[in-house]
Write an enzyme that holds these catalytic residues in place. Structure first.
Site, PDB file in Angstrom:
ATOM      1  N   CYS A 140      13.534-114.638  34.823  1.00 58.23           N
ATOM      2  CA  CYS A 140      13.513-114.916  33.382  1.00 58.23           C
ATOM      3  C   CYS A 140      12.082-115.169  32.904  1.00 58.23           C
ATOM      4  O   CYS A 140      11.532-116.246  33.135  1.00 58.23           O
ATOM      5  CB  CYS A 140      14.403-116.127  33.088  1.00 58.23           C
ATOM      6  SG  CYS A 140      14.381-116.642  31.367  1.00 58.23           S
ATOM      7  N   CYS A 195      11.780-117.885  30.238  1.00 62.04           N
ATOM      8  CA  CYS A 195      11.862-119.251  30.771  1.00 62.04           C
ATOM      9  C   CYS A 195      10.587-119.640  31.522  1.00 62.04           C
ATOM     10  O   CYS A 195      10.090-120.750  31.375  1.00 62.04           O
ATOM     11  CB  CYS A 195      13.001-119.395  31.781  1.00 62.04           C
ATOM     12  SG  CYS A 195      14.504-118.543  31.366  1.00 62.04           S
ATOM     13  N   ASP A 196      10.078-118.742  32.338  1.00 59.75           N
ATOM     14  CA  ASP A 196       9.052-119.131  33.312  1.00 59.75           C
ATOM     15  C   ASP A 196       7.666-118.541  33.063  1.00 59.75           C
ATOM     16  O   ASP A 196       6.714-118.907  33.758  1.00 59.75           O
ATOM     17  CB  ASP A 196       9.511-118.727  34.731  1.00 59.75           C
ATOM     18  CG  ASP A 196      10.797-119.438  35.136  1.00 59.75           C
ATOM     19  OD1 ASP A 196      10.990-120.582  34.680  1.00 59.75           O
ATOM     20  OD2 ASP A 196      11.591-118.865  35.878  1.00 59.75           O
TER      21      ASP A 196
END
Ligand code: NAP
Length: 326
Positions: free
Chosen positions: A150, A153-154
């Protein structure tokens, strides 16, 4: 994963015992817990079966920075706990249990779980999807230590770092382009010499000076010392092997919805996603879906939560209609 503080772990029910519920929700991601909140506020005393991954994919996400209402971001597990707490405040019950089979041939629907059996007047399916993995040595060891599924997200954690993206579809290019905001370079490694992604994304990627491509190549191993440091690559045409230094490995080779147990009972489209209309209704009256189990396009916490709310509102209307007809 968020803590098990408020999640009840039901003891095995006596043989033959069936729990009757008005609303049974499968899955404890943003879709399932938002559905629980709305169904609880309609005084339907919903029961949520968490599944094996408490909080779903969002629960595995370090920081969520695009969920409205949290200007400084919020931890995925923390957001899951807040969703749960809010649903429980209105009477939802969250149980650490997983459905293993369903019988949707008549109402109430029969749902057999690890710990017992439910008879549900309505069912809301929010079992989510899982990102496909490469299944190569080192992939699991370095997940969260360089390996990610992701970018949204990261990506932030890879500021000025060298990252690799695997895949040649829309997700790989879209997420790869997103990663150029942070990373010093983004190398897309694709197993063929042409991309599956749409032309617009292709042209954006080809024109971005931070994006490079390695064609006809697969990643065969992720390696490092405590964190990801390099990848082993293999050219599938020549067979040549090489090592590539990378701080991050982002894998975007498709998702698999968790829908196996509904096969043959609910209408599905390519890839096993459950077909629903805009009211979150499936082809079986009284069965609703929410989140990634039905949506492979948006795949965001906020959209899944919205679908969960919509599914519960429709579930409430459905039960009202059934009651009025009786
Ligand atoms: P996808 O279209 O299925 O693409 C997966 C990619 O991963 C393909 O290029 C495939 O290679 C590669 N791949 C699969 N298994 C692999 C393996 N084991 N090792 C190495 N490579 C592997 O998946 P997606 O990109 O997630 O897209 C899913 C759907 O969502 C699509 O319909 C897409 O159009 C849509 N989507 C749209 C947008 C947008 O419109 N902005 C954004 C994201 C997703 P091959 O090409 O060789 O098969």
């Amino acid at each position: 994963m968020f803590n098990l503080g408020n999640v009840s772990v039901p003891s095995s029910s006596a043989e033959g015992e069936k729990r009757q519920v008005k609303v049974l929700i499968l899955g404890s991601g943003p879709a399932g817990l938002s559905a629980a909140l709305y169904a609880a506020r309609a005084e339907l005393e919903p029961v949520v079966l968490t599944g094996m991954e408490l909080g779903g994919q969002a629960g595995l996400t370090h920081t969520i920075e695009n969920y409205p209402g949290f200007p400084d971001g919020v931890g995925g597990p923390e957001l899951g706990e807040l969703f749960q707490k809010q649903a429980e405040r209105f009477g939802a019950k969250v149980e650490f249990d997983s459905a293993v089979s369903v019988d949707l041939s008549s109402r109430p629907f029969k749902v057999t779980t690890e710990n017992g059996e439910y008879l549900a007047e309505t069912l809301i399916i929010g079992t989510g999807a899982r990102p496909n993995h490469l299944e190569i040595p080192g992939e699991y060891e370095f997940t969260g230590k360089g390996v990610s599924y992701c970018a949204t997200c990261d990506g932030w954690f890879f500021k000025d770092k060298k990252v690799v993206v695997v895949g040649g579809g829309d997700s790989a290019l879209e997420e790869g382009l997103f990663l150029t905001r942070f990373a010093s370079s983004v190398t897309v490694i694709h197993r063929r010499d042409s991309l599956r992604a749409g032309k617009v994304l292709q042209s954006r990627a080809f024109n971005n000076p931070k994006v490079n491509f390695i064609w006809d190549t697969v990643v065969t191993e992720a390696a490092g010392n405590g964190k990801l440091e390099h990848l082993k690559l293999k050219n599938v045409v020549t067979g040549a092997e090489s090592t590539f230094e990378a701080d991050g490995l982002f894998v975007f080779i498709g998702h698999t919805p968790n829908t196996q147990m509904f096969e043959g009972q609910l209408e599905m489209r390519d890839g096993g996603y459950i077909v629903s209309n805009h009211l979150m209704e499936t082809n079986v009256a009284g069965v609703f879906v929410a989140g990634e189990v039905a949506d492979n396009h948006f795949r965001q916490v906020v959209t899944s939560a919205g679908m969960g709310a919509a599914a519960a509102i429709q579930g409430t209307h459905f039960l009202e209609k059934v009651a009025a007809a009786e």
